[in-house]
Design an enzyme around this catalytic site. Structure first.
Site, PDB file in Angstrom:
ATOM      1  N   GLU A   1      -0.282  30.568   0.365  1.00  0.00           N
ATOM      2  CA  GLU A   1       1.173  30.470  -0.059  1.00  0.00           C
ATOM      3  C   GLU A   1       2.065  30.860   1.074  1.00  0.00           C
ATOM      4  O   GLU A   1       2.140  32.246   0.983  1.00  0.00           O
ATOM      5  CB  GLU A   1       1.270  30.937  -1.340  1.00  0.00           C
ATOM      6  CG  GLU A   1       2.782  30.890  -1.789  1.00  0.00           C
ATOM      7  CD  GLU A   1       2.960  31.777  -3.260  1.00  0.00           C
ATOM      8  OE1 GLU A   1       2.175  32.270  -3.699  1.00  0.00           O
ATOM      9  OE2 GLU A   1       3.997  31.652  -3.480  1.00  0.00           O
TER      10      GLU A   1
ATOM     11  N   LYS B   1       0.279  26.379  -1.093  1.00  0.00           N
ATOM     12  CA  LYS B   1       1.260  26.542  -2.168  1.00  0.00           C
ATOM     13  C   LYS B   1       2.481  26.782  -1.546  1.00  0.00           C
ATOM     14  O   LYS B   1       2.686  27.866  -0.928  1.00  0.00           O
ATOM     15  CB  LYS B   1       0.855  27.495  -3.140  1.00  0.00           C
ATOM     16  CG  LYS B   1       2.103  27.965  -4.049  1.00  0.00           C
ATOM     17  CD  LYS B   1       1.443  28.878  -5.183  1.00  0.00           C
ATOM     18  CE  LYS B   1       2.729  29.349  -6.064  1.00  0.00           C
ATOM     19  NZ  LYS B   1       2.126  30.165  -7.307  1.00  0.00           N
TER      20      LYS B   1
HETATM   21  P1  13P Z   1       7.544  31.117  -8.836  1.00  0.00           P
HETATM   22  O1  13P Z   1       7.098  29.676  -9.427  1.00  0.00           O
HETATM   23  O2  13P Z   1       8.142  32.001 -10.074  1.00  0.00           O
HETATM   24  O3  13P Z   1       8.137  31.183  -7.741  1.00  0.00           O
HETATM   25  O4  13P Z   1       6.118  32.231  -8.844  1.00  0.00           O
HETATM   26  C1  13P Z   1       4.979  31.265  -8.153  1.00  0.00           C
HETATM   27  C2  13P Z   1       4.001  32.371  -7.448  1.00  0.00           C
HETATM   28  O5  13P Z   1       2.906  32.408  -7.931  1.00  0.00           O
HETATM   29  C3  13P Z   1       4.795  33.190  -6.547  1.00  0.00           C
HETATM   30  O6  13P Z   1       3.786  33.770  -5.584  1.00  0.00           O
END
Ligand code: 13P
Length: 339
Positions: free
Chosen positions: A177, A219
Site C-alpha cells: 500500500e 492497495k
Molecule cells: P481508508 O479506506 O479509510 O483510507 O483506510 C484504508 C486503509 O487501510 C488505510 O491504510
C-alpha cells in the site's frame, strides 16, 4: 485445493467482493470512537468489531477478507469464539497489518517513512499460526511544494519490497500500500504524476527483491484531486485517469488492485470504483479495501449502544453491498432501478 500465494490472492479479489480494512491502530480507533463519544477500551473495540464480523450477509456475500490489528487477531468474541473464527466461518480471510506506523523521515521535512521491518519474519510466523493469510504495509506519500522527493519514494518502496518478500517467505500474501494522500490542494494531474512515479519505483523494487507478483495485491490511492483543491474531477475523470496511470505502471500479473478510500465520502468511493469497472478493459480485478468508506455509517449507527447493533449491521451491509456492486460496475444501474 492446496493453498498457495496465488490462490489466496485470487480469493482476496473474488468477483463481487472486496476487503474490509478494520486495522485501525489504537490511536486511530480512539479518534473514530471520539467522534461518537465512546470510550476506546479493549472491550468497546471488541464489541464494535464483533458487530461487523457477525454481519453474516455482508461478510458472506461481499467481504473477501478483513485486515486486523494486532490486538484484534488475538481477541475473542463475547461468547469466547476467537474473532478470527467468526471471519473464517463467514468464508472470509483474516489478514493483519504489520507495519508499525509512519514516522518523520530524518533530513526530509514533511515526509514520512514507514517502520516495522525488524523482527518481521518472526512476527509473520506467529500471525500465520493465528490464522492470517495476508498482510498489509502502508507507506504514506504527501504532496506539497517540493515533495515528495525521490529519496522518500525510494526508501518507502524499498521497505515495501522487503516486507513483501518476508511475507511470501511466510506463505502470507502481501498487500502493498503506497498511499499518495489526498489531503493537499494539488489538482488531479499532480496526483497522476506523483502516483505514476510512486508505482514505477515500487514495482522496480518489488522486482529487485524477487517478489512474486501473482501472489501480491496492490492497495493504492485513486488518481484524484486533493481535498483542498478548488477543482474537483468528475467520477468519470477519476476513473479514466486512474486506469491510465495504472496501465502505465502496474504489471498485468498482479491479480488485483484494491483501493483505499483515503477520506473520500462513502458514496464517492463507491461511485469512483463503479466508474472504473464500468469502463473496464484492464487486466486486473479492481476492488476495494476500504476503512472509512465501509465503516463511517455503521460506526455512527452503532454509537456504542448494544441496542443499536442491528442498525449498525444494516448500515455495514448496505455499504458492503454497494461496493460489491461497484466491483462489477453494476452499482449505478442498481441505484437507478431502485429509484
Ligand atoms: P481508508 O479506506 O479509510 O483510507 O483506510 C484504508 C486503509 O487501510 C488505510 O491504510
Amino acid at each position: 485445493m492446496t493453498e498457495t500465494l496465488e490462490s489466496i490472492a485470487q480469493a482476496m479479489v473474488a468477483s463481487g467482493k472486496g476487503i474490509l480494512a478494520a486495522d485501525e491502530s489504537s490511536g486511530t480507533i480512539k479518534k473514530r470512537f471520539d467522534s461518537i463519544n465512546v470510550e476506546s477500551t479493549a472491550d468497546s473495540r471488541r464489541d464494535y468489531r464483533e458487530m461487523l464480523f457477525r454481519t453474516e450477509e455482508a461478510m458472506k456475500k461481499y467481504i473477501s477478507g478483513v485486515i486486523l490489528y494486532d490486538e484484534t487477531i488475538r481477541q475473542k468474541a463475547k461468547d469466547g469464539t476467537p474473532l478470527v473464527d467468526l471471519i473464517r466461518k463467514a468464508g472470509s480471510i483474516p489478514g493483519i497489518k504489520v507495519d508499525t506506523g509512519a514516522t518523520d523521515m530524518p533530513g526530509f521535512p514533511g515526509e514520512k517513512i514507514t517502520e516495522g521491518l525488524d523482527g518481521l519474519g518472526k512476527r509473520l510466523a506467529e500471525y500465520y499460526d493465528l490464522g492470517a493469510r495476508f498482510a498489509k504495509w502502508r507507506a504514506v506519500i504527501d504532496i506539497a511544494a517540493g515533495i515528495p522527493t525521490r529519496t522518500c519514494l525510494e526508501a518507502n518502496a524499498e521497505a515495501l519490497a522487503r516486507y513483501a518478500a518476508l511475507c511470501q517467505q511466510a506463505k502470507i500474501v502481501p498487500i502493498v500500500e503506497p498511499e499518495v494522500l489526498m489531503d493537499g490542494g494539488h489538482d488531479i494531474d499532480r496526483c497522476f504524476e506523483v502516483t505514476e512515479e510512486t508505482l514505477r519505483i515500487l514495482f522496480d523494487r518489488l522486482a529487485a527483491h524477487r517478489v512474486r507478483l501473482e501472489g501480491t495485491v496492490l492497495k493504492p490511492n485513486m488518481v484524484i484531486a486533493g481535498k483542498k483543491c478548488g477543482k474537483q474531477a468528475s467520477a468519470e475523470e477519476v476513473a479514466e485517469k486512474t486506469i491510465a496511470c495504472f496501465k502505465r505502471t502496474v504489471p498485468a500479473s498482479i491479480p488485483g488492485i484494491v483501493f483505499l478510500s483515503g477520506g473520500q465520502s462513502d458514496e464517492d468511493a463507491t461511485a469512483h470504483l463503479n466508474a472504473m469497472n464500468a469502463i473496464g478493459g484492464f487486466p486486473w480485478k479492481m476492488s476495494f479495501s476500504y476503512g472509512r468508506a465501509l465503516q463511517a455509517a455503521p460506526l455512527k449507527a452503532w454509537s456504542g449502544e448494544t441496542q443499536n447493533v442491528p442498525a449498525g449491521q444494516k448500515a455495514f451491509l448496505h455499504r458492503a453491498k454497494m461496493n460489491g456492486l461497484a466491483t462489477l460496475g453494476d452499482w449505478k444501474a442498481a441505484l437507478e432501478k431502485a429509484a
